[in-house]
Each structure stands twice: as structure tokens, then as C-alpha cells.
Design a protein around this motif. Sequence first.
Motif, PDB file in Angstrom:
ATOM      1  N   SER A 482       0.856  -1.101  -0.042  1.00  0.00           N
ATOM      2  CA  SER A 482      -0.246  -0.133   0.015  1.00  0.00           C
ATOM      3  C   SER A 482       0.926   1.284   0.083  1.00  0.00           C
ATOM      4  O   SER A 482       0.554   2.286  -0.725  1.00  0.00           O
ATOM      5  CB  SER A 482      -0.723  -0.113   1.146  1.00  0.00           C
ATOM      6  OG  SER A 482      -1.967  -0.957   1.157  1.00  0.00           O
ATOM      7  N   ASP A 489      -6.395  -3.280  -2.523  1.00  0.00           N
ATOM      8  CA  ASP A 489      -7.893  -3.071  -2.480  1.00  0.00           C
ATOM      9  C   ASP A 489      -8.222  -3.000  -0.965  1.00  0.00           C
ATOM     10  O   ASP A 489      -7.666  -3.828  -0.186  1.00  0.00           O
ATOM     11  CB  ASP A 489      -8.696  -3.969  -3.117  1.00  0.00           C
ATOM     12  CG  ASP A 489      -8.376  -4.067  -4.647  1.00  0.00           C
ATOM     13  OD1 ASP A 489      -7.910  -3.129  -5.095  1.00  0.00           O
ATOM     14  OD2 ASP A 489      -8.652  -5.160  -5.297  1.00  0.00           O
ATOM     15  N   ASN A 490      -9.187  -2.362  -0.834  1.00  0.00           N
ATOM     16  CA  ASN A 490      -9.518  -2.101   0.769  1.00  0.00           C
ATOM     17  C   ASN A 490     -10.146  -3.540   1.229  1.00  0.00           C
ATOM     18  O   ASN A 490     -10.060  -3.841   2.324  1.00  0.00           O
ATOM     19  CB  ASN A 490     -10.690  -0.916   0.947  1.00  0.00           C
ATOM     20  CG  ASN A 490     -11.244  -0.891   2.150  1.00  0.00           C
ATOM     21  OD1 ASN A 490     -10.562  -0.917   3.061  1.00  0.00           O
ATOM     22  ND2 ASN A 490     -12.643  -0.812   2.483  1.00  0.00           N
ATOM     23  N   TYR A 493      -7.900  -5.709   3.580  1.00  0.00           N
ATOM     24  CA  TYR A 493      -7.789  -5.545   4.756  1.00  0.00           C
ATOM     25  C   TYR A 493      -9.207  -5.594   5.735  1.00  0.00           C
ATOM     26  O   TYR A 493      -9.197  -6.376   6.719  1.00  0.00           O
ATOM     27  CB  TYR A 493      -7.509  -3.882   5.296  1.00  0.00           C
ATOM     28  CG  TYR A 493      -6.204  -3.591   4.556  1.00  0.00           C
ATOM     29  CD1 TYR A 493      -5.009  -3.867   5.076  1.00  0.00           C
ATOM     30  CD2 TYR A 493      -6.120  -2.775   3.610  1.00  0.00           C
ATOM     31  CE1 TYR A 493      -3.659  -3.862   4.780  1.00  0.00           C
ATOM     32  CE2 TYR A 493      -4.696  -2.224   2.946  1.00  0.00           C
ATOM     33  CZ  TYR A 493      -3.732  -2.881   3.805  1.00  0.00           C
ATOM     34  OH  TYR A 493      -2.389  -2.565   3.214  1.00  0.00           O
ATOM     35  N   GLU A 494     -10.442  -5.530   4.889  1.00  0.00           N
ATOM     36  CA  GLU A 494     -11.662  -5.657   5.581  1.00  0.00           C
ATOM     37  C   GLU A 494     -11.650  -7.275   5.965  1.00  0.00           C
ATOM     38  O   GLU A 494     -12.010  -7.517   7.137  1.00  0.00           O
ATOM     39  CB  GLU A 494     -12.766  -5.380   4.531  1.00  0.00           C
ATOM     40  CG  GLU A 494     -12.927  -3.854   4.608  1.00  0.00           C
ATOM     41  CD  GLU A 494     -13.668  -3.276   5.878  1.00  0.00           C
ATOM     42  OE1 GLU A 494     -13.791  -3.911   6.618  1.00  0.00           O
ATOM     43  OE2 GLU A 494     -13.502  -1.848   5.610  1.00  0.00           O
ATOM     44  N   ASN A 529      -5.308   1.526   8.774  1.00  0.00           N
ATOM     45  CA  ASN A 529      -6.585   2.252   9.041  1.00  0.00           C
ATOM     46  C   ASN A 529      -6.285   4.053   9.238  1.00  0.00           C
ATOM     47  O   ASN A 529      -6.582   4.607   8.534  1.00  0.00           O
ATOM     48  CB  ASN A 529      -7.355   1.720  10.088  1.00  0.00           C
ATOM     49  CG  ASN A 529      -8.692   2.489   9.908  1.00  0.00           C
ATOM     50  OD1 ASN A 529      -9.160   2.587   9.154  1.00  0.00           O
ATOM     51  ND2 ASN A 529      -9.160   3.059  11.095  1.00  0.00           N
ATOM     52  N   TYR A 533      -5.362   3.306   4.419  1.00  0.00           N
ATOM     53  CA  TYR A 533      -5.240   2.256   3.512  1.00  0.00           C
ATOM     54  C   TYR A 533      -6.510   1.475   3.507  1.00  0.00           C
ATOM     55  O   TYR A 533      -6.656   0.424   2.709  1.00  0.00           O
ATOM     56  CB  TYR A 533      -3.919   1.245   3.701  1.00  0.00           C
ATOM     57  CG  TYR A 533      -2.532   2.222   3.234  1.00  0.00           C
ATOM     58  CD1 TYR A 533      -2.552   3.227   2.628  1.00  0.00           C
ATOM     59  CD2 TYR A 533      -1.632   1.792   4.068  1.00  0.00           C
ATOM     60  CE1 TYR A 533      -1.466   3.916   2.432  1.00  0.00           C
ATOM     61  CE2 TYR A 533      -0.214   2.636   3.964  1.00  0.00           C
ATOM     62  CZ  TYR A 533      -0.342   3.707   2.822  1.00  0.00           C
ATOM     63  OH  TYR A 533       0.742   4.405   2.827  1.00  0.00           O
TER      64      TYR A 533
END
Length: 533
Positions: A482, A489-490, A493-494, A529, A533
Motif C-alpha cells: 500500500s 484493495d480495501n 484489509y476488511e 486504517n 489504506y
Amino acid sequence: MEAVATLVNIAALDRPEDDISALPSILAATVGRNIEDIYRGNDKGILKDVELLRQITEASRGAISAFVDRSTNNKGQVVDTSDKLTSLLGFGLNEPWIQYLSNTQFYRADREKLRVLFGFLGECLKLIVANNEVGSLKQALEGKYVEPGPGGDPIRNPKVLPTGKNIHALDPQAIPTVAALQSAKIVVERLLERQKADNGGKYPETVALVLWGTDNIKTYGESLAQVMWMIGVRPVADGLGRVNKVEPVSLEELGRPRVDVVVNCSGVFRDLFINQMNLLDRAVKMVAELDEPEDQNFVRKHALEQAKTLGVDVREAATRVFSNASGSYSSNINLAVENSSWNDEKQLQDMYLSRKSFAFDSDAPGAGMMEKRQVFEMALSTADATFQNLDSSEISLTDVSHYFDSDPTNLVQNLRKDGKKPSAYIADTTTANAQVRTLSETVRLDARTKLLNPKWYEGMLSTGYEGVREIEKRLTNTVGWSATSGQVDNWVYEEANTTFIKDEEMLNRLMNTNPNSFRKLLQTFLEANGRGY
């Protein structure tokens, strides 16, 4: 099962030096097709090629499974292969692979080519199941002889097996080999095709790429040969097989413009392959001096512009081979990311520029690496694409921190006058069908197959505290990507947060198994966060 998977990969490569044809090539020929065309069609999503490739892959796996089954006992262990092989080879219809293929559309496959290939695979099977590590360690501790052997990738070169040898590398003057140049051409053409498709049919004027020391040992100089093919030169070996000169390939033969390069050599590459750095520098300077139109020779185009701006001659402006100062390694971005000791991305980019801007100059023999930051920045500012290779199925983008440590994607965007982000590509040459993917596709693939894959993280956790550290390290390396490229892509992490933190049972397992690494994992989530990122 593991033996079958390894043999399927070994069988997928042509080995012209041993007169061995790849199994997919043999099967494709029976239906009157060339395997390279099928690979290309499959990559473009042409349905009949996708289906044919699936059938070829299935038949390869089936034929090899039938072969391995004959060599195993009822517990599924591979027994003495040599006796079994002698009885299997040479009985025509009784050969297990022929029996298997006789029920498929590939029943007319060339018997002789198959016999040669399976004879070779039988030798490989013996090597795969031999386990020599503890024995060799004992020999070494007793001061006895340990058999030497080449190191490298067991798929490309099965002679590195069995493990437990006293490994050596290669003759550094003998690369790139002819086979490496063949593989390199395919990857370069696919890279340029992909870049054209993503950029309205325009060729990239400059590609910024990385040369790794150990990777070039494993592949016998594939990525080195890629650089040569981009600028349109061919390595020439002498009578002893040493490569110490290059010749330009004509524009007619090349069929496209010469693409400019900015080469970042790792510290280990600089230590091992100083001859090859000399060769590359001479090659780039030679291409910059060719009397060719600028729209067909981007090396010359940029060198002339930079020579004018800097007030130096064309050869000096055509400096393209960079590394660290002698005795220094890496850009240290990896250390900053691992220790969370950085303020913003600009700080990481300055580290890269100050540590990686030492140039090799073939016109000043014996001078060592000289700082040429201005030329380095100007060359990087013309880059339309950044590029790295993955060449071993053992190590991928987020396994280690070295890959993002050498990634200049965001840096190039800051240096470009138009502020445009360069395309970032990763070549995956771990299988016979080399793929060129974007960096973000590769990061997604890596997250799906490792970090977010229950098979992977459960396998890690079964080893105890070290497994938790591996999970934490992989997340930290994802944050590194990142930071240097912004290509994660987000959802990665989610989903990692859902898997490891929101799941109460998993959270407790991690905390109890290794509280220190778990704390670092939490910090990394918070940091990702906090940095947006």
C-alpha cells in the motif's frame, strides 16, 4: 499427491537440450494444435481454447497419476522406482500413461516422445522421494564428504533434487543462457502487449524494473535477458559459453520500438554479477548511439533529451544501471515499514532515491558505484510502467519484504511531469504458461491464496507461535505494498480483519498462541486504517 503435483509441473516444460518434449505440447500436437497458441487463446478468454487447455491439463494429471500409482505400494508410499520403471518402460500398451490416454481424445499421442518424457519423470520421481537432509547434515558434522549439486528451482532444473546436497550456484559469466533468452522473449512480448492494451495501443517508452541476485541464479538469467530484449540486443557467447558481448537486433527483426529501461540491481546482484552489469551498461550505451529514428528508439530519444538538459554527452546521459553504494543493500523501506518508523510516503521515496541512485559506468573501469541521483531521477520520470518477476512457486509478493522494498510505483508518479501513475506489472514465470498480471491483480491473488485462505492460515497455526508471526508478517508486507504502490484493495484489509479479529475464537487462539505477534498484528491493522489504506 505431492509427487504428482510436482511431476505435472516438471512435465509442463520443454527441455530441448535433453530432447524432451513437454507433456502439454505432445497432447496439443495430437489434436493438431501448438500449445503456445492454446495458452495465448486461453489467456484471451477464447472459450474453445479455455476448454481444450482444461482437457490437456486434466489428461496430463491423469497420465502422471496413473504412472505414479504403479510406483506406489498399498499405503500410497512411493517404493523402489527403478525396478518398477524398467518393467513399465517399453511394453507398449501396458504403459500406464498409454492406458490412461487411450480413453481420451489424445489416444494418438506420440509413443516415442511419451516414453522419453516418462523415462525422465521416473528419474525425477526417484529424486523427489529421496530425503537426504538429515543424512547429509550428519556427514557434514562428522567432517565427511557431502555430495555437491546445483541450487535453484526444482521445476526448472530437477537436478537440484534430492535436497541435502552441498549446493553451488552457477558460472556467473555463462548467463543468460539460450533457454533463458527464449523464456524472456515470451514474457517481454506479453508485457508489452498488456501495456499496449491498457494504454490505448501505445508502447511504453520506459520500463523501470528490478534484477535480483538469487532469482537470476535460479532462472539462469531470465530477467537479465528480459532487459536485453526490451532494448533490442542479443547476448553473444564465446567458444567457452561465456557471455561477454552483445549485438543489436535490427528494428525489422524486433518488429517494435526499442523500449528504454531503468534497471535497479539488488545488492546481491551487484556482488555476484558485476560482469553482467558491465554488459548491460555497454548494451544501453550502444543502443543510445545507434543512428535510428527517435520514435523507434526510446533509449536514444531520452538520452539525447537528458544530455541536453544536463550538459553531458549521450553516453553519460544513457546511464541506466543502478544499485546501492558498494557494500550497502536494500532501500531500507522494508525496515521502516516493519518498525512503523516512517511519517509519510514522501519519506520512503527519499530513502529509495538516496540509497538506490548509485550507477555502474562501463566507461570508468574499476571506479565502483558512483552516485548519479540526477540522471536516476530523470530516467525514472520517463517510466510508463514498473515491472518485477516472480519465478519460484515458493516465494510470492507478500512472503518477503524485498519485493515492495524495491518497488518505485508511487515514486515514479511523483517524479513524472504529468503526475500520471505508471502501470505496475508482475510476471509470473512459475509455470510453463508465463503470465503478466497487474500488481493489484497479483496482490489480490496472493491474499486469496495465502492470507485469507483457511488452508494456509490453519496450516500456519498448526505450527504454534511461529505461525502467528507468519500471519502478522504477511499483513505487514501487504501494508508495505500500500505504501509503495497504493495497489492493495480495501477488501483485503476488511476480510483479514473479519477473519482474524472479528472472529472471537480465532482472536483468542492468536492471542494465546503468541501474544507478542498478536499485538503487532493489531497495531498493523490500526496503522493501515490510520494511514488511509
